[in-house]
Write an enzyme that holds these catalytic residues in place. Structure first.
Site, mmCIF file in Angstrom:
data_model
loop_
_atom_site.group_PDB
_atom_site.id
_atom_site.type_symbol
_atom_site.label_atom_id
_atom_site.label_comp_id
_atom_site.label_asym_id
_atom_site.label_seq_id
_atom_site.Cartn_x
_atom_site.Cartn_y
_atom_site.Cartn_z
ATOM 1 N N CYS B 106 0.762 -1.271 -0.002
ATOM 2 C CA CYS B 106 0.040 -0.038 0.029
ATOM 3 C C CYS B 106 0.886 1.363 0.025
ATOM 4 O O CYS B 106 0.402 2.212 -0.301
ATOM 5 C CB CYS B 106 -0.924 0.142 1.253
ATOM 6 S SG CYS B 106 -2.064 -1.326 1.106
ATOM 7 N N PHE B 245 5.805 20.166 -18.367
ATOM 8 C CA PHE B 245 6.324 21.827 -18.102
ATOM 9 C C PHE B 245 5.603 22.663 -18.926
ATOM 10 O O PHE B 245 6.249 23.526 -19.499
ATOM 11 C CB PHE B 245 8.054 21.808 -18.307
ATOM 12 C CG PHE B 245 8.709 20.863 -17.466
ATOM 13 C CD1 PHE B 245 9.077 21.155 -16.122
ATOM 14 C CD2 PHE B 245 9.421 19.620 -17.882
ATOM 15 C CE1 PHE B 245 9.525 20.362 -15.468
ATOM 16 C CE2 PHE B 245 10.148 18.734 -17.317
ATOM 17 C CZ PHE B 245 10.389 19.167 -15.858
ATOM 18 N N ALA B 246 4.441 22.510 -19.038
ATOM 19 C CA ALA B 246 3.546 23.308 -19.788
ATOM 20 C C ALA B 246 3.074 24.518 -18.955
ATOM 21 O O ALA B 246 2.052 24.514 -18.474
ATOM 22 C CB ALA B 246 2.204 22.458 -20.438
ATOM 23 N N LYS B 247 3.825 25.610 -19.196
ATOM 24 C CA LYS B 247 3.608 26.992 -18.427
ATOM 25 C C LYS B 247 4.477 27.923 -19.031
ATOM 26 O O LYS B 247 5.548 27.486 -19.758
ATOM 27 C CB LYS B 247 3.648 26.879 -17.119
ATOM 28 C CG LYS B 247 4.840 26.026 -16.789
ATOM 29 C CD LYS B 247 5.058 25.822 -15.143
ATOM 30 C CE LYS B 247 5.957 25.040 -14.636
ATOM 31 N NZ LYS B 247 5.979 24.590 -13.201
ATOM 32 N N GLY B 248 4.100 29.083 -18.865
ATOM 33 C CA GLY B 248 4.777 30.385 -19.449
ATOM 34 C C GLY B 248 5.372 30.314 -20.821
ATOM 35 O O GLY B 248 6.525 30.623 -21.109
ATOM 36 N N GLU B 249 4.302 29.983 -21.714
ATOM 37 C CA GLU B 249 4.726 29.829 -23.148
ATOM 38 C C GLU B 249 5.892 29.009 -23.492
ATOM 39 O O GLU B 249 6.664 29.105 -24.435
ATOM 40 C CB GLU B 249 5.205 31.353 -23.664
ATOM 41 C CG GLU B 249 3.855 32.348 -23.482
ATOM 42 C CD GLU B 249 3.323 32.622 -24.874
ATOM 43 O OE1 GLU B 249 4.174 33.072 -26.064
ATOM 44 O OE2 GLU B 249 2.064 32.221 -25.113
ATOM 45 N N ARG B 250 5.970 27.905 -22.568
ATOM 46 C CA ARG B 250 7.004 27.053 -22.883
ATOM 47 C C ARG B 250 6.427 25.336 -22.807
ATOM 48 O O ARG B 250 5.339 25.454 -21.858
ATOM 49 C CB ARG B 250 8.016 27.010 -21.921
ATOM 50 C CG ARG B 250 9.193 27.977 -22.102
ATOM 51 C CD ARG B 250 9.975 28.563 -20.953
ATOM 52 N NE ARG B 250 10.979 29.488 -21.436
ATOM 53 C CZ ARG B 250 12.326 29.087 -21.605
ATOM 54 N NH1 ARG B 250 12.891 27.904 -21.845
ATOM 55 N NH2 ARG B 250 12.868 30.089 -22.005
#
Lengths: 262, 262
Positions: B106, B245-250
């Protein structure tokens, strides 16, 4: 303590630079919910106590026990008791029950005795450990500096076994629990006394992490992240100081603050 | 693919603003290690493949199977096969074996058939889903905006079920797996078609998360965090696009990038 369905407000000691003050903080709720399938205790999920219908059904879907809408006959939730009763068709789903049982709990479910028995079997930590706020921030900074693999991949958690001034052991692992188990394993193999040591940790301080630390007999957890309500309840019972959000000359001390202010 | 003990270098598609280019990225290794205790398969731990002696011993300590140094008789590691053989004293430890078995897995251990069988039982996703980079960043931003409980407590993960332009379901939970299971459960209860939907997720994309997404039949995971090597291997097999890492236009697109560049 103001308890809401998804969060709890508690009294904490907050330290910012050289300022130390008592304030309140909002802690996320973590509760064990026991799932009964066709009258049998199946697993206990440690979760946020909202959307329990979705959680129970989704868990059973993930484990292959619900495959078509017809498989689900009835679902009752007793929020007071923290119990969900699911009736699903016998036959294929039921046939998978035992075969899947092990797997089912492997996601992160666990029988309730996990918490009850483990808590019972542990003694309250006794220690003379004292740390200064400066030592806490220094250890937290050193954990981050040592986290080479995290800097490269962003995919691991870090755990260190420390004295107030030294890092004795350091491990990285994709699994939060694994990083702590590696500390436990090396400390066991090297027979390192733990009643005066500190776990410095990158991850959230959930009930399972506190149980491990209690079993190790460590008196303090310093985390760069947040604790959960159940983690703090167990830390209180087990005599463990929990320091959270320890970075940038700030920290919250949630339990046994006398060891940090000492 | 350059494989090292703790990380892997792979070819990815990186998108920064309006620039799209092929490059290499370093991914943390995640491997299943099967632990045999006194000749019996006990659990398989999904972990970073370093310090396996510490991991095996620490895991058995956490589960109460090793309590004193005398309990541990022998430990052999076969790194090629990913197997650890532990000999521990019979008697008390052995007596706890079955009772603890459920609990033992568990933590996060699981028998190897979990991976083998689950992978076998899943079909490769087929979809016509196409998203633009702008839509990916917009969905990632909306996940963050909706994460009220995270902003208050820092203690939860968030998961949303989305079309390229809309958030259909959103859940927060202290457990990474629970947040995804709540999506699975509601989608099951409402009979929501999933072959054209996207899981937008705050957490790391490990093998267990990819297995859930494969069972749901979702063709795409967008995460604000990192994937693991085993997660990507399974996504490749199951036909799932993994965006990390999909954030800040990257963003990094690790598998089936044609659905994002489409």
């Amino acid at each position: 303590m103001v308890r809401q369905v998804n969060k709890t407000t508690i009294d904490i000691v907050k330290i910012k630079g050289d300022k130390i003050f008592r304030t309140q903080d909002t802690i996320v709720q973590e509760v064990p919910i026991t799932l009964f399938l066709n009258g049998k205790e199946f697993v206990t999920l440690v979760c946020s106590p909202q959307n329990l219908e979705e959680l129970a059904v989704g868990f059973l879907c993930s484990e292959g026990l619900l495959q078509s809408p017809d498989d689900l006959k009835d679902l009752k939730i007793d929020e007071e008791k923290g119990v969900i009763y699911v009736e699903a068709i016998e036959g294929e789903a039921e046939g998978r029950f035992l075969k899947r049982y092990i797997t089912s709990c492997c996601g992160r479910g666990r029988p309730i005795f996990y918490y009850v028995n483990d808590a019972k079997s542990m003694n309250k930590v006794t220690t003379n450990l004292l740390v200064t706020p400066g030592q806490v921030w220094d250890l937290s900074d050193r954990l981050e500096e040592m986290s080479v693999l995290f800097k490269e991949t962003g995919g691991v958690h870090n755990a260190a076994l420390c004295t107030p001034t030294e890092v004795i052991l350091f491990y990285e692992d994709v699994g939060r629990h694994n990083a702590v188990d590696k500390i436990f394993g090396r400390a066991f193999l090297n027979d390192i006394p733990l009643e005066d040591k500190i776990l410095v940790f990158s991850g959230r301080v959930s009930s399972e992490i506190v149980i491990k630390v209690g079993k190790m007999g460590l008196p303090m957890i310093i985390s760069r992240s947040a604790p959960t309500s159940l983690g703090l309840e167990m830390a209180e019972k087990l005599g463990i100081t929990v320091v959270g959000f320890a970075k940038g000359e700030r920290m919250n001390v949630y339990t046994y603050p006398e060891r940090v202010l000492g």
